[in-house]
Design an enzyme around this catalytic site. Structure first.
Site, PDB file in Angstrom:
ATOM      1  N   LYS A  52     -13.573   6.046   6.861  1.00  0.00           N
ATOM      2  CA  LYS A  52     -12.730   5.196   6.007  1.00  0.00           C
ATOM      3  C   LYS A  52     -11.681   6.040   5.274  1.00  0.00           C
ATOM      4  CE  LYS A  52     -16.497   1.910   5.784  1.00  0.00           C
ATOM      5  NZ  LYS A  52     -17.674   1.393   5.077  1.00  0.00           N
ATOM      6  N   GLN A  96     -20.695   2.450  -0.451  1.00  0.00           N
ATOM      7  CA  GLN A  96     -21.317   2.487   0.877  1.00  0.00           C
ATOM      8  C   GLN A  96     -22.800   2.083   0.779  1.00  0.00           C
ATOM      9  OE1 GLN A  96     -19.558   3.101   3.770  1.00  0.00           O
ATOM     10  NE2 GLN A  96     -21.431   2.457   4.802  1.00  0.00           N
ATOM     11  N   ASP A 119     -14.558  -5.046   0.276  1.00  0.00           N
ATOM     12  CA  ASP A 119     -15.602  -5.293   1.278  1.00  0.00           C
ATOM     13  C   ASP A 119     -15.926  -6.793   1.370  1.00  0.00           C
ATOM     14  OD1 ASP A 119     -16.524  -3.262   2.916  1.00  0.00           O
ATOM     15  OD2 ASP A 119     -17.738  -2.333   1.342  1.00  0.00           O
TER      16      ASP A 119
END
Ligand code: NDP
Length: 296
Positions: A52, A96, A119
């Site tokens: 990412k 994460q 997200d």
């Protein structure tokens, strides 16, 4: 059979974003800034966060990687997120997953401000997605839709079977495929570990999305001829022939399923890169909103 090339599509999307960032710079506007929080040193999580951060560099986004010890207290982590919420330069925050067991995923997700939740996991954004309102769509299902769109795969009136009902993949995927949108309008069946006769249900699918995390679960006799097969699964399985000591396996037994399909995603190189492309798109959207455009 045509391969759905996530690497290629993701590269195209990142290039489009890179050009848009160039335009922001010309206009003297703020460029997108993604903050990634990594707790502990889980090998797979390191790889995903690294990919990412690399994607940010490729698209011209700014990125910040916040590394925290795996014994950090839940409160301290929530404070780190609050600081990122309050930082006017940060557009998007991702934490994460999975997190260490002593930390609640739910509390962490709920602490990220919805306007920075790139997200798309916050309940407010999930609610908007369900109602088909503009929002951040969770990165993996969003990536799958971008892939369907790129290859002009007709979803209207098709029977989609989604295997897996997690909050981050299966459930939003099922809602999006059933929504009244150009990449929706499917009749959707969502399956889970209590679903009887799963092979029979899969055989009725025009589109299968496998998101259960069981390597090579979907076999050729579960797929009808001409089906579109999207393999979300990524599992590390021991493999002594690899330098890393593991191989990445999808949820679909690719070699035997591929000849039956009209389209299929490979693993790796399918949904994985598309998830990152979708995250980049969401971060760009968050930045636009902060620049006063395209409010979501
Ligand atoms: P979860 O473990 O959270 O969910 C798995 C789902 O699959 C559950 O709903 C579970 O059912 C269902 N399931 C498990 N076993 C079976 C079975 N035998 N038959 C039918 N359903 C079953 O996983 P995630 O959704 O987070 O991830 C799924 C996979 O996708 C993983 O391999 C993950 O690594 C991968 N992934 C890939 C991403 C990418 O970018 N490519 C991003 C995110 C995930 P129940 O609810 O009943 O327990």
């Amino acid at each position: 059979m045509e391969l759905l090339d996530g690497q290629l599509v993701s590269k195209t999307i990142k290039e489009e974003l890179r050009l848009k960032v160039g335009q922001l710079i010309v206009e003297g506007k703020k460029i997108p800034h993604l903050a990634a929080v990594l707790v502990g040193n889980n090998g797979a999580s390191e790889t995903y966060v690294g990919a990412k951060v690399k994607a940010c560099a490729e698209t011209g986004f700014k990125s910040t990687l916040v590394r925290l010890e795996d014994d950090i207290s839940e409160n301290k982590l929530l404070n780190v997120i609050e600081d990122l919420n309050n930082d006017p330069d940060v557009d998007g925050i991702l934490v994460q997953l999975p997190l260490p067991k002593h930390i609640s995923d739910e509390k962490v997700i709920n602490t990220i401000h919805p306007s920075k939740d790139v997200d798309g996991f916050h309940p407010i954004n999930v609610g908007k997605m369900v109602q088909n309102l503009p929002t951040f769509i969770s990165a993996t299902p969003h990536g799958v839709l971008l892939m369907l769109e790129h290859y002009k795969i007709n979803t209207k009136g098709k029977h989609a079977v989604v295997v897996g009902r997690s909050n981050i993949v299966g459930r939003p995927m099922s809602i999006l495929l059933s929504s009244n949108t150009p990449t929706g309008n499917c009749t959707v069946t969502i399956c889970h570990s209590h679903t009887p006769n799963l092979p029979e249900i899969c055989r009725q699918a025009d589109i299968i999305v496998a998101a259960l995390g069981k390597p090579e679960f979907v076999k050729a006799d579960m797929v009808k001829d001409g089906a579109v097969v999207i393999d979300v699964g990524i599992t590390r399985v021991p493999d002594n022939s690899k330098k890393s000591g593991f191989a990445l396996k999808g949820d679909v037994k690719f070699d035997e399923v591929a000849p039956r399909c009209s389209y299929i995603t490979p693993v790796p190189g399918g949904v994985g890169p598309m998830t990152i492309a979708a995250l980049m798109k969401n971060t760009f959207l968050a930045c636009e909103a902060r620049n006063g455009e395209n409010l979501i």
